[in-house]
Every structure is written in C-alpha cells, then in structure tokens.
Design a protein around this motif. Structure first.
Motif, PDB file in Angstrom:
ATOM      1  N   UNK A  54      37.178  13.836 125.975  1.00  0.00           N
ATOM      2  CA  UNK A  54      36.687  14.365 124.523  1.00  0.00           C
ATOM      3  C   UNK A  54      37.287  15.787 124.190  1.00  0.00           C
ATOM      4  N   UNK A  55      37.518  15.998 123.160  1.00  0.00           N
ATOM      5  CA  UNK A  55      37.703  17.292 122.546  1.00  0.00           C
ATOM      6  C   UNK A  55      37.048  18.078 121.402  1.00  0.00           C
ATOM      7  N   UNK A  56      36.683  19.192 121.449  1.00  0.00           N
ATOM      8  CA  UNK A  56      35.725  19.949 120.256  1.00  0.00           C
ATOM      9  C   UNK A  56      36.855  20.890 119.951  1.00  0.00           C
ATOM     10  N   UNK A  57      36.841  20.845 118.686  1.00  0.00           N
ATOM     11  CA  UNK A  57      37.724  22.137 117.829  1.00  0.00           C
ATOM     12  C   UNK A  57      36.711  22.680 116.714  1.00  0.00           C
ATOM     13  N   UNK A  58      36.642  23.954 116.754  1.00  0.00           N
ATOM     14  CA  UNK A  58      35.868  24.742 115.816  1.00  0.00           C
ATOM     15  C   UNK A  58      36.942  25.240 114.770  1.00  0.00           C
ATOM     16  N   UNK A  59      36.452  24.971 113.426  1.00  0.00           N
ATOM     17  CA  UNK A  59      37.115  25.516 112.141  1.00  0.00           C
ATOM     18  C   UNK A  59      36.065  26.103 111.250  1.00  0.00           C
ATOM     19  N   UNK A  68      34.335  32.751 116.543  1.00  0.00           N
ATOM     20  CA  UNK A  68      33.755  31.874 117.568  1.00  0.00           C
ATOM     21  C   UNK A  68      33.990  32.766 118.844  1.00  0.00           C
ATOM     22  N   UNK A  69      32.939  33.134 119.453  1.00  0.00           N
ATOM     23  CA  UNK A  69      32.821  33.692 120.697  1.00  0.00           C
ATOM     24  C   UNK A  69      32.906  33.014 121.826  1.00  0.00           C
ATOM     25  N   UNK A  70      32.558  31.806 122.022  1.00  0.00           N
ATOM     26  CA  UNK A  70      33.087  31.024 122.953  1.00  0.00           C
ATOM     27  C   UNK A  70      31.995  29.834 123.120  1.00  0.00           C
ATOM     28  N   UNK A  71      32.152  29.035 124.142  1.00  0.00           N
ATOM     29  CA  UNK A  71      31.119  27.806 124.429  1.00  0.00           C
ATOM     30  C   UNK A  71      30.544  27.977 125.607  1.00  0.00           C
ATOM     31  N   UNK A  72      29.237  27.320 125.742  1.00  0.00           N
ATOM     32  CA  UNK A  72      28.684  27.082 127.091  1.00  0.00           C
ATOM     33  C   UNK A  72      28.283  25.778 127.305  1.00  0.00           C
ATOM     34  N   UNK A  73      28.410  25.546 128.446  1.00  0.00           N
ATOM     35  CA  UNK A  73      28.274  24.132 129.038  1.00  0.00           C
ATOM     36  C   UNK A  73      29.506  23.601 129.669  1.00  0.00           C
ATOM     37  N   UNK A  74      29.492  22.297 130.049  1.00  0.00           N
ATOM     38  CA  UNK A  74      30.498  21.575 130.804  1.00  0.00           C
ATOM     39  C   UNK A  74      31.727  21.344 129.931  1.00  0.00           C
ATOM     40  N   UNK A  75      32.528  22.117 129.891  1.00  0.00           N
ATOM     41  CA  UNK A  75      33.903  22.105 128.963  1.00  0.00           C
ATOM     42  C   UNK A  75      34.828  22.929 129.875  1.00  0.00           C
ATOM     43  N   UNK A 119      37.961  32.941 123.991  1.00  0.00           N
ATOM     44  CA  UNK A 119      39.183  33.011 123.841  1.00  0.00           C
ATOM     45  C   UNK A 119      39.887  32.018 123.246  1.00  0.00           C
ATOM     46  N   UNK A 120      39.085  31.226 122.731  1.00  0.00           N
ATOM     47  CA  UNK A 120      39.697  29.874 122.331  1.00  0.00           C
ATOM     48  C   UNK A 120      38.708  29.488 121.150  1.00  0.00           C
ATOM     49  N   UNK A 121      39.124  28.443 120.418  1.00  0.00           N
ATOM     50  CA  UNK A 121      38.388  27.527 119.496  1.00  0.00           C
ATOM     51  C   UNK A 121      38.346  26.084 119.556  1.00  0.00           C
ATOM     52  N   UNK A 122      38.897  25.617 120.948  1.00  0.00           N
ATOM     53  CA  UNK A 122      39.150  24.301 121.227  1.00  0.00           C
ATOM     54  C   UNK A 122      38.828  24.060 122.470  1.00  0.00           C
ATOM     55  N   UNK A 123      38.094  23.094 123.013  1.00  0.00           N
ATOM     56  CA  UNK A 123      37.571  22.770 124.217  1.00  0.00           C
ATOM     57  C   UNK A 123      37.814  21.384 124.648  1.00  0.00           C
ATOM     58  N   UNK A 124      38.175  21.011 126.048  1.00  0.00           N
ATOM     59  CA  UNK A 124      38.124  19.554 126.430  1.00  0.00           C
ATOM     60  C   UNK A 124      36.876  19.257 127.105  1.00  0.00           C
ATOM     61  N   UNK A 125      36.219  18.017 126.879  1.00  0.00           N
ATOM     62  CA  UNK A 125      35.319  17.512 127.643  1.00  0.00           C
ATOM     63  C   UNK A 125      35.727  16.509 128.486  1.00  0.00           C
TER      64      UNK A 125
END
Length: 310
Positions: free
Chosen positions: A257-262, A269-276, A296-302
């Motif tokens: 999976x992939x999550x991208x914040x726009x 966006x400061x970051x994400x917390x969780x399994x990513x 340091x990013x606005x896109x994460x892989x799940x």
C-alpha cells in the motif's frame, strides 16, 4: 514445543492457495536453506550463523544472484520457492524429520540461535527471487538470538538478558546494534514489497524489543505466547489464513500500500506514526522542517495489512 510447532505448520499448509510459492529455512547455530525442488532426498544449503553477510554474498552462495539468472535458462530461485501443490510432500517430510539443533552447548550456556542471520538470508533470497511481488517472511522463535548479527544476549547464562531498567540506564551491550540491524532488514524487506511476521513462544524474553523494527517497517504481526502449544499462538496463526469470502477463496491479506498526503500551501506535514516506511518525497512543498515520527516526506509505503486496518 518443537513438536507442537511442527504440527501447526503442517496443518496450516492446506489453508494456503495451491499456486502460492513457499520456502523453508531452519536455523540453530547455522542457517539451513532447504531446496524444495530436489525430490530425490532432503537437500539444504548450510550458511554460517555467526557471520554477518551482505545480501549479494548470500545470493551468490545460494546461486540466485544476477549472474545466475543471466546464465541459467530456468529460474534459479525455483529450487527454494515452490508452488504449494508441488512441494507439499517435501515440506511435510522435512518438518516431520526436523529435530532439535544437535550442535552441543554446555549446561551453563544457552542454545545457539542465529535468528538474525536466518532473517537476513530470508530477506536476501526474496530480494533476488521475488522483488516487487507480494510475500511474507514468518519467523518462529523459541528464545532470544544468541549468536551472529542481531544477537540480543550471549550464550553464557551468567549474562542475563537486558531488562527495561537496563535499557533506560544504557546498560545494554547488544541492544543498539541489534535494533539497527533489524531495522535495516525491515527497510530492505519493505522496499522489496515483503512483510516480516514474528511468532515467539517462550516463557522468557525473546528479543522482540530489538526485532520490532523488522515488523513495524513492513506492517507485520508480532505474536507472543508462553509456548507454541498455547491458544494465543495457534489462534493468531490460524487467523492469518482467513479468506476474503470470494469464490476464489483468496487470503484476506493486503500488500504494497501507499499513502501520499497533498495539502494546501499553509499546511505542512511533520510525519506519520505507525507501521509504515517513508518514501523519498522531500521535494514536496508540504513537508515541514520539524519531523515527528516518520518525517521528512509526504509519502509512505505500507508493507502489509488486513481487512480491519484503517
């Protein structure tokens, strides 16, 4: 406990789709990679468990590196990863004959357990044979790693395993190296599209605090029980093979999976917390200078997920 684990694994094979590819790696003081495509007799590649090896070295020893693929007319990785319907008999035979590691150790020593080296071999094998394809690495551990890379405690029983108080005080000779090692394995697996799950069955600690990076970065499961004959382990393991209710009876699993914040210019966006696993998107204008969690990013892989994840 080994008998109960073998029984559970043998029974679970029937829940896998017939066309799913499976492999088998066993470990003690050394790592044994079983060649399921060799039907004449049990055959395995044995690698040292007390030595840290790069992925390319492991792939070269197993004959699944890029050179082997270029020179071979067939798939070199098919020796280790076979369709369930083609290798079910071989896997059952290997598991039934599997016994406790025969490498001797003194009464005042813990058994040699190279969990870190075995996990590295599994990740390296899938990187070479199944990069970009969905896959899971299931690690079953009956105690903490005691030899090789990623060791949590030494074999000497006089050296007690670290406690939470020891971690806070910094009196942990192996903690930080092991934490970094398993986090790197998790990053490699996540980049290849694979998930790492850990099942631990022991009364004492098994080193999950150090190994958590491998599961968090890939979205894998961590199941802890007092023994492999416990209901927690058996129930959780069986739940992994729940189907999605379709006619094809596909497993209810999600991968890659992939999550991208726009967002608008005034929001950062400061970051994400969780399994990513953070992906490189630093050029995005919505990334804040301050990092929280995986920043340091606005896109994460799940790496992996289930039907109940949000």
């Amino acid at each position: 406990e080994l008998t109960e684990l073998k029984s559970t694994l043998i029974q679970s094979l029937v829940y896998l789709p017939e066309d799913s590819a499976i492999g088998l790696i066993t470990f003690g003081k050394h790592v044994h990679v079983h060649e399921l495509g060799f039907e004449e007799c049990p055959k395995a590649y044995v690698l040292r468990g007390d030595k840290k090896m790069e992925a390319k070295k492991v792939q070269s020893l197993l004959g699944v590196d890029q050179r082997a693929y270029n020179e071979s007319k067939t798939n070199p990785g098919a020796r280790f990863l076979q369709r369930r319907e083609d290798c079910e008999y071989q896997v059952n035979s290997i598991l039934e004959d599997l016994c406790k590691d025969s490498w001797p150790h003194k009464n005042d020593q813990r058994p040699a357990r190279c969990s870190g080296a075995a996990l590295n071999v599994a990740v390296s094998l899938l990187e070479a044979t199944s990069r970009g394809h969905n896959g899971r690495i299931l690690l079953f551990s009956g105690g903490p790693p005691t030899v090789g890379p990623g060791m949590v405690v030494s074999q000497e029983k006089k050296d007690t395993i670290r406690s939470h108080a020891d971690i806070l005080k910094g009196k942990v000779p192996h903690y930080h190296d092991a934490l970094k090692y398993y986090a790197e394995l998790g990053e490699r697996a996540a980049a290849a599209g694979h998930v790492i799950d850990i099942f631990a069955g022991a009364m004492d600690q098994t080193g999950v605090a150090e190994m958590r990076g491998a599961t968090v970065k890939t979205g894998g499961f961590v199941v802890l029980d007092d023994a492999f004959e416990g209901d927690v382990f058996k129930g959780s393991f069986k739940h992994m093979f729940v189907t999605d209710g379709s006619k094809e009876q596909n497993l209810a699993m999600s991968f890659s999976g992939q999550i991208e914040v726009k967002c608008s210019p005034e929001v950062k966006v400061c970051g994400a917390i969780g399994a990513a696993y953070p992906l490189e998107k630093k050029q995005s204008k919505c990334v804040a200078e301050r990092e929280v969690g995986l920043g340091g990013t606005s896109c994460w892989a799940i790496g992996g997920g289930g039907s109940g994840d949000t």
